[in-house]
Design an enzyme around this catalytic site. Structure first.
Site, PDB file in Angstrom:
ATOM      1  N   GLU A 152       0.869  -1.170   0.000  1.00 16.76           N
ATOM      2  CA  GLU A 152       0.000   0.000   0.000  1.00 16.76           C
ATOM      3  C   GLU A 152       0.904   1.218   0.000  1.00 16.76           C
ATOM      4  OE1 GLU A 152      -2.351   2.679   2.595  1.00 16.76           O
ATOM      5  OE2 GLU A 152      -2.716   0.654   3.355  1.00 16.76           O
ATOM      6  N   CYS A 157      -2.999   7.895   4.495  1.00  9.78           N
ATOM      7  CA  CYS A 157      -2.926   7.307   3.155  1.00  9.78           C
ATOM      8  C   CYS A 157      -4.203   7.574   2.373  1.00  9.78           C
ATOM      9  CB  CYS A 157      -2.653   5.822   3.248  1.00  9.78           C
ATOM     10  SG  CYS A 157      -3.690   4.979   4.440  1.00  9.78           S
TER      11      CYS A 157
HETATM   12  P1  NDP Z   1       9.293   4.600   3.735  1.00  4.52           P
HETATM   13  O1  NDP Z   1       8.875   3.887   2.524  1.00  4.52           O
HETATM   14  O2  NDP Z   1      10.641   5.137   3.807  1.00  4.52           O
HETATM   15  O3  NDP Z   1       9.117   3.623   5.009  1.00  4.52           O
HETATM   16  C1  NDP Z   1       8.030   2.786   5.188  1.00  4.52           C
HETATM   17  C2  NDP Z   1       8.449   1.605   6.020  1.00  4.52           C
HETATM   18  O4  NDP Z   1       9.441   0.862   5.334  1.00  4.52           O
HETATM   19  C3  NDP Z   1       9.082   1.970   7.342  1.00  4.52           C
HETATM   20  O5  NDP Z   1       8.745   1.027   8.317  1.00  4.52           O
HETATM   21  C4  NDP Z   1      10.556   1.906   7.026  1.00  4.52           C
HETATM   22  O6  NDP Z   1      11.346   1.720   8.171  1.00  4.52           O
HETATM   23  C5  NDP Z   1      10.593   0.705   6.146  1.00  4.52           C
HETATM   24  N1  NDP Z   1      11.757   0.615   5.296  1.00  4.52           N
HETATM   25  C6  NDP Z   1      12.413   1.610   4.661  1.00  4.52           C
HETATM   26  N2  NDP Z   1      13.421   1.101   3.935  1.00  4.52           N
HETATM   27  C7  NDP Z   1      13.429  -0.230   4.138  1.00  4.52           C
HETATM   28  C8  NDP Z   1      14.242  -1.304   3.690  1.00  4.52           C
HETATM   29  N3  NDP Z   1      15.260  -1.106   2.865  1.00  4.52           N
HETATM   30  N4  NDP Z   1      13.959  -2.549   4.125  1.00  4.52           N
HETATM   31  C9  NDP Z   1      12.937  -2.774   4.948  1.00  4.52           C
HETATM   32  N5  NDP Z   1      12.132  -1.795   5.408  1.00  4.52           N
HETATM   33  C10 NDP Z   1      12.368  -0.544   5.003  1.00  4.52           C
HETATM   34  O7  NDP Z   1       8.220   5.664   3.977  1.00  4.52           O
HETATM   35  P2  NDP Z   1       8.133   6.776   5.110  1.00  4.52           P
HETATM   36  O8  NDP Z   1       7.465   6.170   6.280  1.00  4.52           O
HETATM   37  O9  NDP Z   1       9.418   7.443   5.360  1.00  4.52           O
HETATM   38  O10 NDP Z   1       7.204   7.787   4.379  1.00  4.52           O
HETATM   39  C11 NDP Z   1       7.671   8.405   3.210  1.00  4.52           C
HETATM   40  C12 NDP Z   1       6.536   8.693   2.274  1.00  4.52           C
HETATM   41  O11 NDP Z   1       5.774   7.525   2.033  1.00  4.52           O
HETATM   42  C13 NDP Z   1       5.544   9.667   2.792  1.00  4.52           C
HETATM   43  O12 NDP Z   1       5.988  10.966   2.671  1.00  4.52           O
HETATM   44  C14 NDP Z   1       4.374   9.344   1.929  1.00  4.52           C
HETATM   45  O13 NDP Z   1       4.491   9.980   0.698  1.00  4.52           O
HETATM   46  C15 NDP Z   1       4.450   7.868   1.744  1.00  4.52           C
HETATM   47  N6  NDP Z   1       3.569   7.152   2.664  1.00  4.52           N
HETATM   48  C16 NDP Z   1       2.453   6.618   2.140  1.00  4.52           C
HETATM   49  C17 NDP Z   1       1.580   5.957   2.947  1.00  4.52           C
HETATM   50  C18 NDP Z   1       0.388   5.322   2.384  1.00  4.52           C
HETATM   51  O14 NDP Z   1      -0.254   4.555   3.094  1.00  4.52           O
HETATM   52  N7  NDP Z   1       0.008   5.571   1.186  1.00  4.52           N
HETATM   53  C19 NDP Z   1       1.789   5.845   4.394  1.00  4.52           C
HETATM   54  C20 NDP Z   1       3.006   6.451   4.827  1.00  4.52           C
HETATM   55  C21 NDP Z   1       3.857   7.046   3.976  1.00  4.52           C
HETATM   56  P3  NDP Z   1      12.151   2.953   8.826  1.00  4.52           P
HETATM   57  O15 NDP Z   1      11.135   3.935   9.252  1.00  4.52           O
HETATM   58  O16 NDP Z   1      12.859   2.315   9.957  1.00  4.52           O
HETATM   59  O17 NDP Z   1      13.044   3.455   7.739  1.00  4.52           O
END
Ligand code: NDP
Length: 685
Positions: free
Chosen positions: A263, A302
């Site tokens: 998602e 989201c």
């Molecule tokens: P990220 O994609 O960076 O992170 C989402 C999750 O993935 C976090 O738990 C993060 O952990 C984890 N993650 C990141 N890199 C890795 C990896 N290489 N391996 C395994 N897990 C990983 O998103 P953000 O939370 O930083 O949000 C950034 C953007 O995402 C927002 O600005 C928005 O645009 C979008 N977003 C969209 C959502 C939706 O539901 N549509 C919800 C939230 C965000 P960690 O935090 O430890 O890096």
């Protein structure tokens, strides 16, 4: 452990049955309003291969030994225990930038989802370990070879990688269907707000309600975990499209065909109807909804409305009304109860949103809110990640790109005008697939055209108008019973949706064989399988005595014209097919007057019921009733009643029994077929 927001602490992971801190001090996580450290996060030193094995070997077998109802009861007890601790979660949630109302969505919305799955599991699933999927497929004319699809729990682990915006709901909405399916989970919350997830997991583990290994938590990076996922594991991801795509194409995920639900970004739209002119109820509802979606969780949802699609001639009035409403939003530190919108989750997140606003500004002009100078009513504007709601306007959305491509994950929306319903659909679809869209209209024709145009591009479409205004759950609320997910850009995944969500963690298998073998495997009697007839009427048997396949073949009863006329006048159902020989003959289905279907069902009950008080407590309905052959005066009926399925309740002295009921005539043709549903005592009095 007592946990206070004002005492920064090292977060721990719950893995392999113990709480462990990372090998290093960790990265500080700052309060979104004050910039003061709340916690430190690090997961170095964890053996990720080992925790996958622990979930599979320790949690999985115990969960699989439980029935759906036992797992549902476990979730219910867990939800109730968490509700008792909710104030502790609220207190810590403030540090994430959430107001009390925002936290309600996250904390009580999450616990509510758990409780909703508990109740749905008990009501909609059988008290068994295997789910049947669809009807029996008969594969031979003589009924000696058939097939039944079943769903059984996957024997791996579900790894849930969650986003920062809903540290509680994001975990619980995934863990609830996972555990109900009988699969253990490993939760990895986004670092920024992981302290709240960690607190909730601590309280979950302390209840002792979950079997060991059913739930593990990783605070910090998941290291090389993905290298070790296998074909029975499931991965879900919520976050940015970039990270999601990277994980989805990880070597082990592809090589092992690991189920991956994603998602990601979603440029959700709200469409104002052509009929919804300023001063109509729909216009006012629309303004309220857009403003709410922009400000709840500071737009970090989201499902938030990013694109506001409105008739061109109403755009000016709409922008004025939205600015008026947004201008009244009290922004500040949510520790102050009068604050209506808190900061973004972090300064980095605010910087990211500002960059995205600049991207959007390539196509659109800012018509409300200053992205660089927040007006904060309480708290330190320079320390917190505060941002005013920002409204943009794009005059030519048909030729613009950024407004349909860039997700500014904050209190930011773009108004875009349209002239025809077709154009509104076209603009909405340019989001390339979203979680949700809403359409505000009181015109059923507009609703039909637009909703059907949007449906293939969305996981959920909400119609808002005056009729549902009071009861509507709103554009932005994913509900446990409804699908949450969307095609294309939204990630192509699907979560929740009631029991659909549970099935994501189960394998569908077509089982083929002789009906007796299939009955043994599935626990449901099917046509052609062995039956047992003895001198005792099956209604005299308690659940302890009754067996699947126990069968009764009744005496016969001949239907007379007097019976039909009596039934017609008694019930008032004097439809011509029962009363008028000539008219009935003219009907292509009948050769003359026929008995009422409900008369057949009533006579059948008269034939199979055992009247004395006994273990059968009540008849609570019939399923799949079909009348297959007309019954004419003079026909003779007989019933074959077979015990098809037995479902003892775990917390009651009775259970449900489903009976296969087949009514035949003197030529052995089936005239009616259905399932009779009864409540039966577990033991005889
Ligand atoms: P990220 O994609 O960076 O992170 C989402 C999750 O993935 C976090 O738990 C993060 O952990 C984890 N993650 C990141 N890199 C890795 C990896 N290489 N391996 C395994 N897990 C990983 O998103 P953000 O939370 O930083 O949000 C950034 C953007 O995402 C927002 O600005 C928005 O645009 C979008 N977003 C969209 C959502 C939706 O539901 N549509 C919800 C939230 C965000 P960690 O935090 O430890 O890096």
């Amino acid at each position: 452990m007592n946990i206070m927001a004002n005492q920064p602490r090292r977060l721990e992971s719950y893995v392999g049955g113990t709480w462990v801190a990372g090998a290093r001090e960790g990265v500080p996580l700052l309060d979104a309003s004050t910039g003061v450290p709340v916690a430190f996060i690090d997961s170095s030193g964890i053996d990720f291969k080992q925790i996958l094995a622990y979930g599979r070997d320790k949690g999985g077998p115990v969960l699989r030994r439980m029935s759906f109802h036992e797992r549902a009861a476990m979730l219910k007890a867990l939800g109730q225990a968490l509700l008792e601790r909710k104030e502790e979660f609220y207190a810590l949630s403030t540090a994430t930038g959430a107001t009390r109302a925002d936290s309600w969505v996250d904390i009580e919305g999450g616990i509510g989802t758990l409780l909703s799955y508990a109740s749905k599991g008990r009501r909609e699933l059988p008290n068994t370990r295997v789910l049947l999927d669809g009807d029996v497929e008969q594969l031979s004319k003589d009924k000696s070879f058939s097939a039944q699809h079943i769903l059984s729990p996957l024997q791996g682990v579900a790894v849930h990688i969650n986003a920062f915006n809903f540290p509680c709901w994001g975990m619980l909405e995934k863990v609830a269907p996972t555990l109900l399916a009988g699969v253990p989970a490993i939760v990895k919350p986004a670092s920024q707000t992981a302290y709240l997830t960690e607190l909730m997991v601590r309280r979950i583990i302390e209840t002792g309600l979950l079997p060991e290994g059913a739930l593990q938590l990783v605070c910090g990076s998941v290291g090389d975990l993905l290298d070790h996922v296998e074909g029975q594991d499931v991965m879900t991801f919520t976050g940015s499209a970039a990270t999601g795509q990277r994980l989805k194409t990880h070597r082990a995920i592809i090589e092992n065909s690991v189920r991956f639900t994603m998602e990601a970004d979603s440029l959700n739209a709200a469409v104002l109807g052509l009929d919804a002119a300023p001063s109509t109820e729909e216009f006012d509802l629309f303004v309220k909804e857009v403003a709410r979606e922009m400000t709840v969780k500071a737009g970090q949802k989201c499902t938030a409305i990013r694109r506001v699609i409105a008739p061109r001639s109403y755009s000016e009035a709409l922008i004025a009304a939205l600015n008026d409403r947004l201008g009244k939003t009290a922004i500040g530190n949510p520790a102050d109860e009068t604050v209506r919108m808190g900061p973004l989750a972090s300064l980095a997140q605010r910087e990211e949103v500002r960059v995205r606003i600049r991207d959007l500004a390539a196509d659109a002009e800012i018509v409300g809110g200053d992205p660089d100078n927040p007006h904060v009513m309480s708290g330190d504007a320079s320390a917190g990640a505060f941002l005013n709601p920002v409204l943009l306007y794009c005059d030519k959305p048909g030729s613009a790109r950024a407004i349909h491509d860039v997700e500014a994950f904050g209190p930011v929306s773009t108004v875009m005008p349209y002239d025809t319903a077709e154009e509104a659909v076209d603009l909405t679809r340019r989001g390339k697939g979203s979680l949700v869209a809403s359409v505000f209209t009181n015109d059923p024709h507009f609703a039909e055209e637009v909703v059907l145009g949007l449906a293939p591009f969305h996981g959920r479409v909400m119609i808002g108008n005056r009729l549902s205004a009071k009861s509507s759950t709103g554009h932005g609320s994913p509900l446990p019973g409804l699908v949450h997910g969307g095609p294309g850009r939204a990630g192509g995944g699907e979560e929740l949706g009631g029991m659909r969500g549970v099935k994501h963690y189960m394998q569908r298998t077509a089982i083929q064989g002789a009906p007796t073998m299939l009955t043994a495997v599935t626990g449901r009697w099917m046509d052609g399988a062995d039956t047992r007839r003895d001198s005792e009427h099956p209604f005299r048997k308690s659940l302890a005595e009754l067996k699947i396949g126990d069968q009764l073949v009744t005496a016969t009863r001949t239907v007379t014209l007097d019976d039909i006329e009596h039934f017609a006048h008694f019930t008032g159902d004097t439809f011509y097919a029962h009363m008028d020989e000539e008219a009935a003959k003219a009907n292509p289905f009948f050769e003359g007057r026929v008995a009422h279907g409900y008369l057949i069902v009533s006579f059948a009950a008269g034939l199979f019921v055992d009247p004395a008080p006994g273990p059968v407590l009540a008849n609570y309905g019939v399923d799949n009733l079909r009348f297959l052959t007309p019954v004419n005066p003079g026909d003779t009926l007989k019933v074959q009643l077979t015990c098809k399925e037995i479902n003892p309740r775990i917390n009651a002295e009775h259970g449900e029994v489903r009976w296969d009921c087949k009514v035949t005539n003197q030529l052995d043709a089936v005239v009616a077929q259905y399932d009779v549903l009864t409540m039966v005592a577990k033991r005889r009095e």
